[in-house]
Design a protein around this motif. Sequence first.
Motif, PDB file in Angstrom:
ATOM      1  N   ASP A   5      -4.878  10.287  -2.246  1.00  0.00           N
ATOM      2  CA  ASP A   5      -4.119   9.782  -1.101  1.00  0.00           C
ATOM      3  C   ASP A   5      -3.830   8.300  -1.271  1.00  0.00           C
ATOM      4  N   LEU A   6      -4.847   7.557  -1.700  1.00  0.00           N
ATOM      5  CA  LEU A   6      -4.672   6.112  -1.875  1.00  0.00           C
ATOM      6  C   LEU A   6      -3.588   5.820  -2.903  1.00  0.00           C
ATOM      7  N   ARG A   7      -3.604   6.601  -4.000  1.00  0.00           N
ATOM      8  CA  ARG A   7      -2.583   6.375  -5.037  1.00  0.00           C
ATOM      9  C   ARG A   7      -1.187   6.621  -4.475  1.00  0.00           C
ATOM     10  N   VAL A   8      -1.066   7.683  -3.679  1.00  0.00           N
ATOM     11  CA  VAL A   8       0.235   8.005  -3.082  1.00  0.00           C
ATOM     12  C   VAL A   8       0.671   6.878  -2.134  1.00  0.00           C
ATOM     13  N   LEU A   9      -0.265   6.419  -1.301  1.00  0.00           N
ATOM     14  CA  LEU A   9       0.066   5.350  -0.357  1.00  0.00           C
ATOM     15  C   LEU A   9       0.457   4.076  -1.087  1.00  0.00           C
ATOM     16  N   LYS A  10      -0.294   3.748  -2.150  1.00  0.00           N
ATOM     17  CA  LYS A  10       0.022   2.533  -2.901  1.00  0.00           C
ATOM     18  C   LYS A  10       1.398   2.631  -3.536  1.00  0.00           C
ATOM     19  N   ALA A  11       1.719   3.809  -4.060  1.00  0.00           N
ATOM     20  CA  ALA A  11       3.032   3.995  -4.682  1.00  0.00           C
ATOM     21  C   ALA A  11       4.137   3.844  -3.635  1.00  0.00           C
ATOM     22  N   GLU A  12       3.897   4.422  -2.450  1.00  0.00           N
ATOM     23  CA  GLU A  12       4.904   4.319  -1.388  1.00  0.00           C
ATOM     24  C   GLU A  12       5.068   2.867  -0.945  1.00  0.00           C
ATOM     25  N   LYS A  13       3.940   2.177  -0.821  1.00  0.00           N
ATOM     26  CA  LYS A  13       3.992   0.775  -0.405  1.00  0.00           C
ATOM     27  C   LYS A  13       4.774  -0.049  -1.433  1.00  0.00           C
ATOM     28  N   ARG A  14       4.510   0.200  -2.713  1.00  0.00           N
ATOM     29  CA  ARG A  14       5.201  -0.557  -3.765  1.00  0.00           C
ATOM     30  C   ARG A  14       6.710  -0.303  -3.703  1.00  0.00           C
ATOM     31  N   ALA A  15       7.092   0.964  -3.517  1.00  0.00           N
ATOM     32  CA  ALA A  15       8.516   1.307  -3.458  1.00  0.00           C
ATOM     33  C   ALA A  15       9.179   0.633  -2.254  1.00  0.00           C
ATOM     34  N   LEU A  16       8.467   0.653  -1.121  1.00  0.00           N
ATOM     35  CA  LEU A  16       9.015   0.019   0.085  1.00  0.00           C
ATOM     36  C   LEU A  16       9.169  -1.479  -0.114  1.00  0.00           C
ATOM     37  N   LYS A  17       8.186  -2.078  -0.778  1.00  0.00           N
ATOM     38  CA  LYS A  17       8.229  -3.523  -0.985  1.00  0.00           C
ATOM     39  C   LYS A  17       9.474  -3.891  -1.801  1.00  0.00           C
ATOM     40  N   ILE A  18       9.735  -3.105  -2.842  1.00  0.00           N
ATOM     41  CA  ILE A  18      10.917  -3.352  -3.677  1.00  0.00           C
ATOM     42  C   ILE A  18      12.183  -3.203  -2.842  1.00  0.00           C
ATOM     43  N   LYS A  19      12.235  -2.144  -2.045  1.00  0.00           N
ATOM     44  CA  LYS A  19      13.402  -1.890  -1.208  1.00  0.00           C
ATOM     45  C   LYS A  19      13.630  -3.035  -0.225  1.00  0.00           C
ATOM     46  N   LEU A  20      12.538  -3.465   0.428  1.00  0.00           N
ATOM     47  CA  LEU A  20      12.655  -4.531   1.421  1.00  0.00           C
ATOM     48  C   LEU A  20      13.038  -5.847   0.769  1.00  0.00           C
ATOM     49  N   ARG A  21      12.494  -6.095  -0.421  1.00  0.00           N
ATOM     50  CA  ARG A  21      12.839  -7.341  -1.112  1.00  0.00           C
ATOM     51  C   ARG A  21      14.323  -7.344  -1.486  1.00  0.00           C
ATOM     52  N   ARG A  22      14.827  -6.196  -1.946  1.00  0.00           N
ATOM     53  CA  ARG A  22      16.254  -6.103  -2.272  1.00  0.00           C
ATOM     54  C   ARG A  22      17.098  -6.340  -1.029  1.00  0.00           C
ATOM     55  N   PHE A  23      16.661  -5.729   0.071  1.00  0.00           N
ATOM     56  CA  PHE A  23      17.383  -5.909   1.328  1.00  0.00           C
ATOM     57  C   PHE A  23      17.419  -7.391   1.715  1.00  0.00           C
ATOM     58  N   GLU A  24      16.267  -8.053   1.601  1.00  0.00           N
ATOM     59  CA  GLU A  24      16.202  -9.471   1.960  1.00  0.00           C
ATOM     60  C   GLU A  24      17.108 -10.310   1.067  1.00  0.00           C
ATOM     61  N   PHE A  53       2.272  -0.790   8.208  1.00  0.00           N
ATOM     62  CA  PHE A  53       1.237   0.213   8.425  1.00  0.00           C
ATOM     63  C   PHE A  53       0.486   0.510   7.128  1.00  0.00           C
ATOM     64  N   LEU A  54       1.238   0.725   6.034  1.00  0.00           N
ATOM     65  CA  LEU A  54       0.617   1.040   4.744  1.00  0.00           C
ATOM     66  C   LEU A  54      -0.277  -0.104   4.283  1.00  0.00           C
ATOM     67  N   LYS A  55       0.225  -1.327   4.447  1.00  0.00           N
ATOM     68  CA  LYS A  55      -0.530  -2.492   3.994  1.00  0.00           C
ATOM     69  C   LYS A  55      -1.867  -2.561   4.727  1.00  0.00           C
ATOM     70  N   GLU A  56      -1.816  -2.364   6.049  1.00  0.00           N
ATOM     71  CA  GLU A  56      -3.046  -2.449   6.832  1.00  0.00           C
ATOM     72  C   GLU A  56      -3.989  -1.288   6.519  1.00  0.00           C
ATOM     73  N   ALA A  57      -3.420  -0.094   6.331  1.00  0.00           N
ATOM     74  CA  ALA A  57      -4.241   1.079   6.021  1.00  0.00           C
ATOM     75  C   ALA A  57      -4.953   0.890   4.676  1.00  0.00           C
ATOM     76  N   LEU A  58      -4.224   0.379   3.687  1.00  0.00           N
ATOM     77  CA  LEU A  58      -4.817   0.177   2.366  1.00  0.00           C
ATOM     78  C   LEU A  58      -5.875  -0.918   2.409  1.00  0.00           C
ATOM     79  N   GLN A  59      -5.627  -1.971   3.163  1.00  0.00           N
ATOM     80  CA  GLN A  59      -6.631  -3.028   3.282  1.00  0.00           C
ATOM     81  C   GLN A  59      -7.903  -2.472   3.919  1.00  0.00           C
TER      82      GLN A  59
END
Length: 108
Positions: A5-24, A53-59
């Motif tokens: 589960d953690l690996r899946v969440l980390k992968a999702e968080k990483r993908a979102l981070k890239i998406k958000l950075r591109r958006f910014e 949410f993902l960031k806080e959950a992983l922390q």
Amino acid sequence: GQDMDLRVLKAEKRALKIKLRRFEDEFIRQHGHKPHSYQEVGEIREDYSRYKFLKEALQAQERQSSPSAPPPPHGLSPTHQQQQQASANHWQDRSQRTGGGTRPYLSP
């Protein structure tokens, strides 16, 4: 298991981070500044919420699992290392919460 589960969440968080950075980056190109509010980010707002949410959950997961981590090789006590790490995180978190971070709108 939980590790999966953690690996899946980390992968999702990483993908979102890239998406958000591109958006910014695109937003900055168009408007000359980072988005300052949820109104400005529009429909990508849900991605920000999910990322937060993902960031806080992983922390939280890492905090729970750290006491059982193997001791570090150089004979340093793990508690000392964790305290240093915790205080570093504490300051980072505070700067983000007070709006001193670089992405204030990610904060509550």
